[in-house]
Every structure is written in C-alpha cells, then in structure tokens.
Design a protein around this motif. Structure first.
Motif, PDB file in Angstrom:
ATOM      1  N   GLU A 174       0.837  -1.202   0.000  1.00 33.93           N
ATOM      2  CA  GLU A 174       0.000   0.000   0.000  1.00 33.93           C
ATOM      3  C   GLU A 174       0.870   1.249   0.000  1.00 33.93           C
ATOM      4  N   THR A 175       0.797   2.004  -1.065  1.00 33.39           N
ATOM      5  CA  THR A 175       1.557   3.239  -1.169  1.00 33.39           C
ATOM      6  C   THR A 175       1.109   4.216  -0.084  1.00 33.39           C
ATOM      7  N   GLY A 176       2.081   4.778   0.630  1.00 36.13           N
ATOM      8  CA  GLY A 176       1.760   5.779   1.632  1.00 36.13           C
ATOM      9  C   GLY A 176       1.562   5.229   3.028  1.00 36.13           C
ATOM     10  N   PHE A 177       1.644   3.899   3.205  1.00 33.72           N
ATOM     11  CA  PHE A 177       1.584   3.321   4.546  1.00 33.72           C
ATOM     12  C   PHE A 177       2.924   2.664   4.848  1.00 33.72           C
ATOM     13  N   ASP A 178       3.506   3.022   5.996  1.00 28.47           N
ATOM     14  CA  ASP A 178       4.797   2.467   6.405  1.00 28.47           C
ATOM     15  C   ASP A 178       4.696   1.898   7.806  1.00 28.47           C
ATOM     16  N   LEU A 179       5.448   0.837   8.051  1.00 27.81           N
ATOM     17  CA  LEU A 179       5.459   0.143   9.335  1.00 27.81           C
ATOM     18  C   LEU A 179       6.876   0.072   9.870  1.00 27.81           C
ATOM     19  N   THR A 180       7.034   0.436  11.143  1.00 29.46           N
ATOM     20  CA  THR A 180       8.265   0.180  11.880  1.00 29.46           C
ATOM     21  C   THR A 180       7.914  -0.764  13.018  1.00 29.46           C
ATOM     22  N   LEU A 181       8.428  -1.991  12.957  1.00 31.12           N
ATOM     23  CA  LEU A 181       8.152  -2.986  13.994  1.00 31.12           C
ATOM     24  C   LEU A 181       9.379  -3.101  14.883  1.00 31.12           C
ATOM     25  N   LEU A 182       9.197  -2.815  16.160  1.00 30.07           N
ATOM     26  CA  LEU A 182      10.284  -2.882  17.145  1.00 30.07           C
ATOM     27  C   LEU A 182      10.046  -4.088  18.042  1.00 30.07           C
ATOM     28  N   LEU A 183      10.972  -5.026  18.044  1.00 31.00           N
ATOM     29  CA  LEU A 183      10.891  -6.198  18.915  1.00 31.00           C
ATOM     30  C   LEU A 183      11.867  -5.990  20.070  1.00 31.00           C
ATOM     31  N   THR A 184      11.326  -5.907  21.279  1.00 32.42           N
ATOM     32  CA  THR A 184      12.148  -5.505  22.424  1.00 32.42           C
ATOM     33  C   THR A 184      12.856  -6.663  23.111  1.00 32.42           C
ATOM     34  N   ARG A 185      12.500  -7.917  22.774  1.00 34.40           N
ATOM     35  CA  ARG A 185      13.106  -9.046  23.484  1.00 34.40           C
ATOM     36  C   ARG A 185      13.733 -10.084  22.560  1.00 34.40           C
ATOM     37  N   GLU A 186      13.890  -9.752  21.294  1.00 33.20           N
ATOM     38  CA  GLU A 186      14.593 -10.670  20.408  1.00 33.20           C
ATOM     39  C   GLU A 186      15.118  -9.910  19.202  1.00 33.20           C
ATOM     40  N   GLY A 187      16.069 -10.520  18.519  1.00 36.96           N
ATOM     41  CA  GLY A 187      16.590  -9.931  17.295  1.00 36.96           C
ATOM     42  C   GLY A 187      17.494  -8.746  17.530  1.00 36.96           C
ATOM     43  N   ALA A 188      17.724  -7.997  16.468  1.00 38.98           N
ATOM     44  CA  ALA A 188      18.683  -6.894  16.498  1.00 38.98           C
ATOM     45  C   ALA A 188      18.257  -5.757  17.411  1.00 38.98           C
ATOM     46  N   THR A 189      16.941  -5.631  17.685  1.00 37.69           N
ATOM     47  CA  THR A 189      16.461  -4.510  18.500  1.00 37.69           C
ATOM     48  C   THR A 189      16.182  -4.915  19.941  1.00 37.69           C
ATOM     49  N   ALA A 190      16.571  -6.115  20.368  1.00 43.11           N
ATOM     50  CA  ALA A 190      16.337  -6.560  21.744  1.00 43.11           C
ATOM     51  C   ALA A 190      16.921  -5.555  22.735  1.00 43.11           C
ATOM     52  N   GLY A 191      16.126  -5.195  23.712  1.00 42.34           N
ATOM     53  CA  GLY A 191      16.559  -4.240  24.727  1.00 42.34           C
ATOM     54  C   GLY A 191      16.287  -2.790  24.385  1.00 42.34           C
ATOM     55  N   ARG A 192      15.890  -2.517  23.154  1.00 48.22           N
ATOM     56  CA  ARG A 192      15.627  -1.131  22.769  1.00 48.22           C
ATOM     57  C   ARG A 192      14.164  -0.774  23.024  1.00 48.22           C
ATOM     58  N   ARG A 193      13.922   0.448  23.335  1.00 54.00           N
ATOM     59  CA  ARG A 193      12.580   0.984  23.479  1.00 54.00           C
ATOM     60  C   ARG A 193      12.393   2.120  22.474  1.00 54.00           C
ATOM     61  N   ILE A 194      11.160   2.521  22.234  1.00 50.60           N
ATOM     62  CA  ILE A 194      10.928   3.665  21.357  1.00 50.60           C
ATOM     63  C   ILE A 194      11.623   4.881  21.953  1.00 50.60           C
ATOM     64  N   ASP A 195      12.439   5.533  21.138  1.00 49.27           N
ATOM     65  CA  ASP A 195      13.235   6.651  21.625  1.00 49.27           C
ATOM     66  C   ASP A 195      13.116   7.839  20.667  1.00 49.27           C
ATOM     67  N   ARG A 196      13.830   8.906  21.009  1.00 47.69           N
ATOM     68  CA  ARG A 196      13.751  10.137  20.218  1.00 47.69           C
ATOM     69  C   ARG A 196      14.264   9.919  18.795  1.00 47.69           C
ATOM     70  N   VAL A 197      15.293   9.098  18.632  1.00 56.01           N
ATOM     71  CA  VAL A 197      15.813   8.836  17.287  1.00 56.01           C
ATOM     72  C   VAL A 197      14.737   8.196  16.429  1.00 56.01           C
ATOM     73  N   MET A 198      14.025   7.240  16.992  1.00 56.73           N
ATOM     74  CA  MET A 198      12.975   6.559  16.240  1.00 56.73           C
ATOM     75  C   MET A 198      11.841   7.517  15.884  1.00 56.73           C
ATOM     76  N   ILE A 199      11.487   8.399  16.817  1.00 56.06           N
ATOM     77  CA  ILE A 199      10.437   9.390  16.555  1.00 56.06           C
ATOM     78  C   ILE A 199      10.886  10.359  15.459  1.00 56.06           C
ATOM     79  N   ASP A 200      12.112  10.846  15.570  1.00 53.48           N
ATOM     80  CA  ASP A 200      12.622  11.777  14.560  1.00 53.48           C
ATOM     81  C   ASP A 200      12.663  11.132  13.182  1.00 53.48           C
ATOM     82  N   THR A 201      13.069   9.867  13.120  1.00 55.21           N
ATOM     83  CA  THR A 201      13.124   9.159  11.846  1.00 55.21           C
ATOM     84  C   THR A 201      11.732   9.005  11.245  1.00 55.21           C
ATOM     85  N   ALA A 202      10.750   8.715  12.094  1.00 53.42           N
ATOM     86  CA  ALA A 202       9.378   8.575  11.616  1.00 53.42           C
ATOM     87  C   ALA A 202       8.855   9.894  11.047  1.00 53.42           C
TER      88      ALA A 202
END
Length: 245
Positions: A174-202
């Motif tokens: 779908e053109t114009g819809f984007d998803l950022t999926l953050l997994l906090t307990r597995e994979g490359a993003t384990a331990g990360r929470r939504i932060d200012r960098v993620m908000i700014d990027t969005a």
C-alpha cells in the motif's frame, strides 16, 4: 481505557446480545472474535463494553477496542488477550465458543480517526495497544488510501506481534503506509525501546503529523507522548489511549 484531552463521549447504546460468529487465533495469547455488526456504526479507534453474567447473577465488565474497520462486511472484530486471573479475558480464552451470546454495549470513545480527518497520521502502539490503531490502518486502506500513515509498533517478540503479517503486507503493497516494527526481546532490536531517534526518523519519513495516536500501557503512553512533544509535535495533535494501571 482513557482518552486524554478529548471531548465527552455520547451516551453509549443499551446492552444487547451479540453472537460469536467466528474465533481465530492471532498470537499464542490473543484470539480474534467476530460478531454481527453493531446496531450503529463505529469510528476507527472506538471500543465496546463487554459484560458477562454468571448463573448466580455476578457480573464482570471490560472494555475492548474494535479491530475491524467501520462497515467491515465480516462484522465486528475484537482481539482479546488471555490474561492470568482475568475474569473476562479468561472466559474468552478458555470457555467462549462460536454460537455463544455475549452482552455488548457501544461503540464508545473519542480516540478516533476517519477518512475525513486527513493526514499525515502517526500511529504508535505497544503490545495489544495496536488494536485500535489497526482499525485506523484498515479504515485508511478502505476509504483514504491517499492519506500518508506510519505505524510504529512495539512488541516483545515477533510471535506476539498482533496482525504482523497483515501489517507487513500492507506496508509492502500500500503506497503511503509504512510500518516500523520494534521487537524488544529478540533480534537486532532486543533491549531497545521507542526513543527520540525513532520518533525523529518517523517524522522525517512521514512529515510532521496532523494527527498522532498513541496506545498502550500507562508508562509507554506517557513516555511516547513526551517524546512526540519534544520532537516538535504540537500537544493538541497527540491523542492517547491507556490500558492498565
């Protein structure tokens, strides 16, 4: 379930019996329940009250967000997470069957978005807080595909991410819809929470949002709402819905 800085809701409709038409697993802990459409149309983001009555007259009541888009021909969809010691969620998790009649009241709530509201729209959900945002994503696809929308969804593990395959497919197709999926307990993003960098990027990807919706637990919502304001989103643009104590 709280809306923040929202006008009062109209009085809810009376209680009515609704029959479970289908039950489908969504994640190991969440199931989808389909009912006939409500007596009056809902707006994406609203919820219904559910009431159970025991043979001795004891009643338990909870509120559940509507996952289906308004006018979905498949009927009203609730996605309910089975919680330990949950009176209502426990019933749905282990007892409820297709054909059971459940008391519903609604729709209720002002945490809503519709095609007429335009965009850009930034959605941020944590855990089961993605459900009302999913209704908005589905509403956009049906009635306003030209509106830019971006969803940041934080879940513990991929298997626990509600509607993960659907959201990924929509982001791809779908053109114009984007998803950022953050997994906090597995994979490359384990331990990360939504932060200012993620908000700014969005915001860089989407543009400054005309509407921002945040839904999840109390701590999650408070932190994300503060980050949005720090990133330059006007406080009046940020709408929140909170689950839990």
């Amino acid at each position: 379930m709280n809306g923040v800085a929202s006008p009062p809701s109209p009085a809810p409709s009376p209680w009515r019996a609704a029959t479970i038409r289908a039950i489908t697993p969504v994640t190991p802990r969440v199931k989808s329940f389909r009912f006939d459409p409500l007596d009056r149309p809902h707006r994406a983001g609203q919820h219904v009250d559910v009431r159970l009555t025991a043979p001795d007259g004891y009643q338990a009541q909870r509120s559940y967000s509507i996952a289906s888009a308004p006018g979905d021909p498949a009927g009203l969809e609730l996605m309910i997470e089975g919680l330990e010691a949950g009176e209502v969620s426990g019933f749905f998790d282990t007892v409820a069957e297709v054909g059971d009649d459940i008391e519903l009241r609604g729709p209720v709530g002002t945490f809503t978005w519709g095609a007429q509201d335009g965009g850009p729209v930034l959605l941020i959900g944590g855990g089961s807080g993605v459900v009302p945002l999913l209704a908005m994503v589905r509403e956009r696809a049906l009635r306003a595909p030209e509106v830019p929308m971006l969803l940041i969804y934080s879940a513990r593990k991929a298997a626990e991410a509600i509607a993960r395959a659907e959201l990924a497919a929509r982001s791809r197709d779908e053109t114009g819809f984007d998803l950022t999926l953050l997994l906090t307990r597995e994979g490359a993003t384990a331990g990360r929470r939504i932060d200012r960098v993620m908000i700014d990027t969005a915001i860089e990807c989407l543009g400054m949002p005309r509407h921002a919706f945040v839904c999840g637990g109390n701590g999650f919502v408070g932190t994300v709402a503060d980050l949005l304001v720090e990133a330059g989103v006007k406080p009046g643009v940020v709408r929140t819905e909170r689950f839990g104590g």
